[in-house]
Scaffold this motif. Sequence first.
Motif, PDB file in Angstrom:
ATOM      1  N   HIS A  68       1.468  32.749   2.472  1.00  0.00           N
ATOM      2  CA  HIS A  68       1.400  33.550   1.154  1.00  0.00           C
ATOM      3  C   HIS A  68       2.574  34.345   0.972  1.00  0.00           C
ATOM      4  N   TRP A  69       3.394  34.084   0.089  1.00  0.00           N
ATOM      5  CA  TRP A  69       4.660  34.639  -0.118  1.00  0.00           C
ATOM      6  C   TRP A  69       5.501  34.583   1.093  1.00  0.00           C
ATOM      7  N   PHE A  70       5.535  33.577   1.814  1.00  0.00           N
ATOM      8  CA  PHE A  70       6.186  33.505   2.919  1.00  0.00           C
ATOM      9  C   PHE A  70       5.976  34.031   4.117  1.00  0.00           C
ATOM     10  N   ASN A  71       4.759  34.520   4.080  1.00  0.00           N
ATOM     11  CA  ASN A  71       3.941  35.618   4.987  1.00  0.00           C
ATOM     12  C   ASN A  71       2.549  35.108   5.345  1.00  0.00           C
ATOM     13  N   CYS A  72       1.834  36.068   5.678  1.00  0.00           N
ATOM     14  CA  CYS A  72       0.326  35.903   5.748  1.00  0.00           C
ATOM     15  C   CYS A  72      -0.376  36.675   4.578  1.00  0.00           C
ATOM     16  N   PRO A  73      -1.749  36.135   4.354  1.00  0.00           N
ATOM     17  CA  PRO A  73      -2.185  36.841   3.326  1.00  0.00           C
ATOM     18  C   PRO A  73      -2.429  38.569   3.859  1.00  0.00           C
ATOM     19  N   PRO A  74      -2.510  39.515   2.521  1.00  0.00           N
ATOM     20  CA  PRO A  74      -2.415  40.811   2.999  1.00  0.00           C
ATOM     21  C   PRO A  74      -3.486  41.198   3.999  1.00  0.00           C
ATOM     22  N   LEU A  75      -4.683  40.704   4.208  1.00  0.00           N
ATOM     23  CA  LEU A  75      -5.557  41.176   4.766  1.00  0.00           C
ATOM     24  C   LEU A  75      -5.492  40.759   6.244  1.00  0.00           C
ATOM     25  N   LEU A  76      -4.633  39.884   6.629  1.00  0.00           N
ATOM     26  CA  LEU A  76      -4.270  39.527   7.962  1.00  0.00           C
ATOM     27  C   LEU A  76      -3.340  40.473   8.534  1.00  0.00           C
ATOM     28  N   LYS A  77      -2.291  40.961   7.549  1.00  0.00           N
ATOM     29  CA  LYS A  77      -1.372  41.776   7.912  1.00  0.00           C
ATOM     30  C   LYS A  77      -1.947  43.051   8.246  1.00  0.00           C
ATOM     31  N   LYS A  78      -3.053  43.524   7.403  1.00  0.00           N
ATOM     32  CA  LYS A  78      -3.480  44.904   7.705  1.00  0.00           C
ATOM     33  C   LYS A  78      -4.385  44.554   8.932  1.00  0.00           C
ATOM     34  N   TRP A  79      -5.088  43.611   9.347  1.00  0.00           N
ATOM     35  CA  TRP A  79      -5.791  43.323  10.607  1.00  0.00           C
ATOM     36  C   TRP A  79      -4.765  43.550  11.735  1.00  0.00           C
ATOM     37  N   LEU A  80      -3.626  42.945  11.478  1.00  0.00           N
ATOM     38  CA  LEU A  80      -2.527  43.066  12.793  1.00  0.00           C
ATOM     39  C   LEU A  80      -1.982  44.376  12.821  1.00  0.00           C
ATOM     40  N   ASP A  81      -1.974  45.239  11.714  1.00  0.00           N
ATOM     41  CA  ASP A  81      -1.399  46.524  11.979  1.00  0.00           C
ATOM     42  C   ASP A  81      -2.497  47.229  12.395  1.00  0.00           C
ATOM     43  N   ASP A  82      -3.762  47.230  11.877  1.00  0.00           N
ATOM     44  CA  ASP A  82      -4.945  48.151  12.392  1.00  0.00           C
ATOM     45  C   ASP A  82      -5.336  47.734  13.706  1.00  0.00           C
ATOM     46  N   VAL A  83      -5.407  46.298  14.172  1.00  0.00           N
ATOM     47  CA  VAL A  83      -6.106  46.075  15.511  1.00  0.00           C
ATOM     48  C   VAL A  83      -5.080  46.059  16.521  1.00  0.00           C
ATOM     49  N   LEU A  84      -4.032  45.733  16.353  1.00  0.00           N
ATOM     50  CA  LEU A  84      -2.955  45.817  17.431  1.00  0.00           C
ATOM     51  C   LEU A  84      -2.483  46.817  17.990  1.00  0.00           C
ATOM     52  N   THR A  85      -3.187  48.002  18.509  1.00  0.00           N
ATOM     53  CA  THR A  85      -2.780  49.314  18.722  1.00  0.00           C
ATOM     54  C   THR A  85      -2.022  49.623  19.720  1.00  0.00           C
ATOM     55  N   TYR A  86      -1.365  50.564  19.983  1.00  0.00           N
ATOM     56  CA  TYR A  86      -0.778  51.111  21.168  1.00  0.00           C
ATOM     57  C   TYR A  86      -1.800  51.632  22.099  1.00  0.00           C
ATOM     58  N   GLY A  87      -1.461  51.135  23.484  1.00  0.00           N
ATOM     59  CA  GLY A  87      -2.788  51.568  24.263  1.00  0.00           C
ATOM     60  C   GLY A  87      -3.876  50.287  24.456  1.00  0.00           C
ATOM     61  N   TRP A  88      -3.833  49.454  23.338  1.00  0.00           N
ATOM     62  CA  TRP A  88      -4.863  48.226  23.493  1.00  0.00           C
ATOM     63  C   TRP A  88      -3.996  47.225  23.695  1.00  0.00           C
ATOM     64  N   ALA A  89      -3.130  46.773  22.448  1.00  0.00           N
ATOM     65  CA  ALA A  89      -2.433  45.545  22.621  1.00  0.00           C
ATOM     66  C   ALA A  89      -1.102  45.532  23.117  1.00  0.00           C
TER      67      ALA A  89
END
Length: 186
Positions: A68-89
């Motif tokens: 999607h625009w040479f990237n992933c769809p926006p909800l997946l980007k949000k998922w990566l930003d939200d879920v892959l947190t410091y202290g967890w990922a």
Amino acid sequence: MKTLVIIAHPNITTSVMNKRWLEELKKYPDKYTIHELYKVYPNGAIDVEKEQKMVESHGQLIFQFPIHWFNCPPLLKKWLDDVLTYGWAYGSNGGDKLKNRKIALGVTAGIKKEDYTINGIYTYTLEQILVPFKTTFLYCSADYRSHFACYGKENAPGGNEEEENDFSTSEMEKSTQDYLNFIESM
């Protein structure tokens, strides 16, 4: 352990290959947990703790999405930003939940393969475009296993989108079987 397949397609009902891959994966509930982000989070409010627990309960991860625009769809980007947190990922305070976890991408590109070359229309390969994903997962000490791709045809301006994306049944079935083989080979 089962494989968690995180599907991020903004409109899976109109998809051709992502929908076909999804249909096939659903035939094997003993092997794959299907998690459709746009179905689970239509308003975009991601339950981070639930997502982290889901990842932890699976052996390997596949992120399936259309380019999607040479990237992933926006909800997946949000998922990566939200879920892959410091202290967890990642991070020095126990951020090891992705450590050595096998992760790969299953992507569809609505563009011909030859357009994703140095001499193609876009001057970058799909591997180059997906480098941010590889870098993210390596940063989290995951065992990144690259990607599987299905290339399509770019729609000409004003063209008939339905006609342009008409894969033959044999092309769809070959791509589907190759995708499953890719996942199994992880």
